[in-house]
Design an enzyme around this catalytic site. Structure first.
Site, PDB file in Angstrom:
ATOM      1  N   HIS A  36      16.704   0.162 -50.717  1.00 44.03           N
ATOM      2  CA  HIS A  36      18.159  -0.008 -50.611  1.00 44.03           C
ATOM      3  C   HIS A  36      18.741  -0.214 -52.007  1.00 44.03           C
ATOM      4  CE1 HIS A  36      21.802  -1.179 -48.313  1.00 44.03           C
ATOM      5  NE2 HIS A  36      21.996  -2.091 -49.265  1.00 44.03           N
ATOM      6  N   ASP A  38      22.081  -0.933 -54.145  1.00 45.91           N
ATOM      7  CA  ASP A  38      23.440  -1.470 -54.052  1.00 45.91           C
ATOM      8  C   ASP A  38      24.245  -1.078 -55.280  1.00 45.91           C
ATOM      9  OD1 ASP A  38      23.562  -2.953 -51.571  1.00 45.91           O
ATOM     10  OD2 ASP A  38      22.001  -4.231 -52.439  1.00 45.91           O
ATOM     11  N   MET A  40      27.672  -0.941 -57.215  1.00 47.77           N
ATOM     12  CA  MET A  40      28.939  -1.704 -57.229  1.00 47.77           C
ATOM     13  C   MET A  40      29.757  -1.311 -58.438  1.00 47.77           C
ATOM     14  SD  MET A  40      27.481  -5.478 -56.412  1.00 47.77           S
ATOM     15  CE  MET A  40      26.271  -5.754 -55.117  1.00 47.77           C
ATOM     16  N   MET A 140      27.902  -5.361 -42.447  1.00 43.86           N
ATOM     17  CA  MET A 140      27.728  -6.353 -43.511  1.00 43.86           C
ATOM     18  C   MET A 140      27.705  -7.746 -42.880  1.00 43.86           C
ATOM     19  SD  MET A 140      27.377  -4.793 -46.365  1.00 43.86           S
ATOM     20  CE  MET A 140      27.174  -6.287 -47.313  1.00 43.86           C
ATOM     21  N   GLY A 148      21.826 -12.941 -52.188  1.00 46.15           N
ATOM     22  CA  GLY A 148      21.529 -14.363 -52.067  1.00 46.15           C
ATOM     23  C   GLY A 148      22.544 -15.191 -51.307  1.00 46.15           C
ATOM     24  N   SER A 201      16.622 -10.897 -51.679  1.00 45.92           N
ATOM     25  CA  SER A 201      15.899 -12.087 -52.153  1.00 45.92           C
ATOM     26  C   SER A 201      14.675 -12.403 -51.296  1.00 45.92           C
ATOM     27  CB  SER A 201      16.823 -13.305 -52.221  1.00 45.92           C
ATOM     28  OG  SER A 201      18.078 -13.059 -51.679  1.00 45.92           O
TER      29      SER A 201
HETATM   30  C1  DX5 Z   1      25.448  -7.336 -50.995  1.00 40.87           C
HETATM   31  C2  DX5 Z   1      24.424  -6.241 -50.928  1.00 40.87           C
HETATM   32  C3  DX5 Z   1      23.134  -6.629 -50.270  1.00 40.87           C
HETATM   33  C4  DX5 Z   1      22.402  -7.730 -50.945  1.00 40.87           C
HETATM   34  C5  DX5 Z   1      21.397  -8.345 -50.009  1.00 40.87           C
HETATM   35  O1  DX5 Z   1      26.599  -6.828 -51.574  1.00 40.87           O
HETATM   36  O2  DX5 Z   1      24.940  -5.142 -50.217  1.00 40.87           O
HETATM   37  O3  DX5 Z   1      22.299  -5.503 -50.087  1.00 40.87           O
HETATM   38  O4  DX5 Z   1      21.754  -7.315 -52.111  1.00 40.87           O
HETATM   39  O5  DX5 Z   1      20.819  -9.409 -50.669  1.00 40.87           O
HETATM   40  P1  DX5 Z   1      20.174 -10.644 -49.900  1.00 40.87           P
HETATM   41  O6  DX5 Z   1      19.133 -10.111 -48.982  1.00 40.87           O
HETATM   42  O7  DX5 Z   1      19.629 -11.455 -51.006  1.00 40.87           O
HETATM   43  O8  DX5 Z   1      21.283 -11.325 -49.141  1.00 40.87           O
HETATM   44 ZN    ZN Z   2      23.626  -3.400 -49.596  1.00 39.54          ZN
END
Ligand code: DX5
Ligand code: ZN
Length: 218
Positions: A36, A38, A40, A140, A148, A201
């Site tokens: 996955h 991410d 941003m 989400m 985290g 995490s």
């Molecule tokens: C948040 C991300 C997630 C995040 C998940 O914006 O889309 O993918 O990295 O991280 P954990 O599992 O640490 O909550």
């Molecule tokens: Zn994500």
């Protein structure tokens, strides 16, 4: 994806970027099903992570499917570049594409799967009309932008509703859940109907990621 199998998608946001290749090999060996990513942009979310060059680098070290979560305001502009970098699928926020039919078609033309995602405060019904076209629906379970955070339990009902709606529409697209997934929260998400669990995490922070991945599958 095998029907009925809960898939685990480690989010590299929680990886040690000084040794990203090793980190990815470590979770691949530990049984991860997807990677996955991410992405941003500091605009759609209040954080900047990484972009196309990192996707390209990850592509070189793994054959796992690259599940690219686009937390960006203008996804369409970059789809071809993500495809060229090796992304297998992209997930697009409904908040930036209120009518995603065209963009989903465009993704398919590029040869990528296309999922849709909604933030915790976005009414889940906004995703319903696209249940048949989406390759995956991401719920989400935290505010996007940071790893985290704690799992928001209101997401469980949203997962349930989404799974029910997909079933009614005759779609076997999985519901993916992202944010705060760990050994305490995974079972509830799976019981609610999640088929793909994103975990940052919980997986990268574990001394034995294989044991965590096995337990997350429930
Ligand atoms: C948040 C991300 C997630 C995040 C998940 O914006 O889309 O993918 O990295 O991280 P954990 O599992 O640490 O909550
Ligand atoms: Zn994500």
């Amino acid at each position: 994806m095998e029907p009925g199998k809960v898939c685990i998608a480690p989010s590299i946001l929680a990886a040690d970027f000084t040794r990203l290749g090793d980190e990815i090999r470590r979770v691949e060996d530990a049984g991860a099903d997807l990677v996955h990513l991410d992405v941003m942009d500091g605009h759609f979310v209040p954080n900047i992570s990484f972009g196309i060059p990192v996707v390209e680098a990850v592509r070189r070290v793994t054959s796992l499917p690259l599940d690219t979560h686009l937390m960006i305001s203008h996804p369409r502009r970059y789809l071809a570049a993500f495809r060229d970098a090796g992304a297998d699928s992209v997930t697009i926020h409904i908040e930036v594409c209120p009518d995603p039919t065209d963009i989903m078609d465009y993704c398919r033309t590029l040869g990528m799967e296309c999922g849709l995602v909604a933030n915790p405060e976005t009414p889940i019904e906004t995703l319903f009309p696209y249940a048949r076209q989406a390759s995956m629906i991401l719920i989400m379970s935290v505010q996007p932008g940071f790893g985290g955070q704690a799992f928001q339990s209101a997401s469980l009902e949203r997962i349930r509703q989404m799974r029910r709606w997909l079933d009614r529409a005759g779609s076997d697209a999985p519901v993916q859940v992202d944010g705060g997934i760990n050994l305490d929260t995974a079972a509830g998400a799976v019981a609610a109907g999640a088929g793909v669990l994103v975990a940052g995490s919980a997986v990268f922070g574990a001394p034995d990621p294989a044991a965590v991945i096995r337990s997350l599958r429930c």
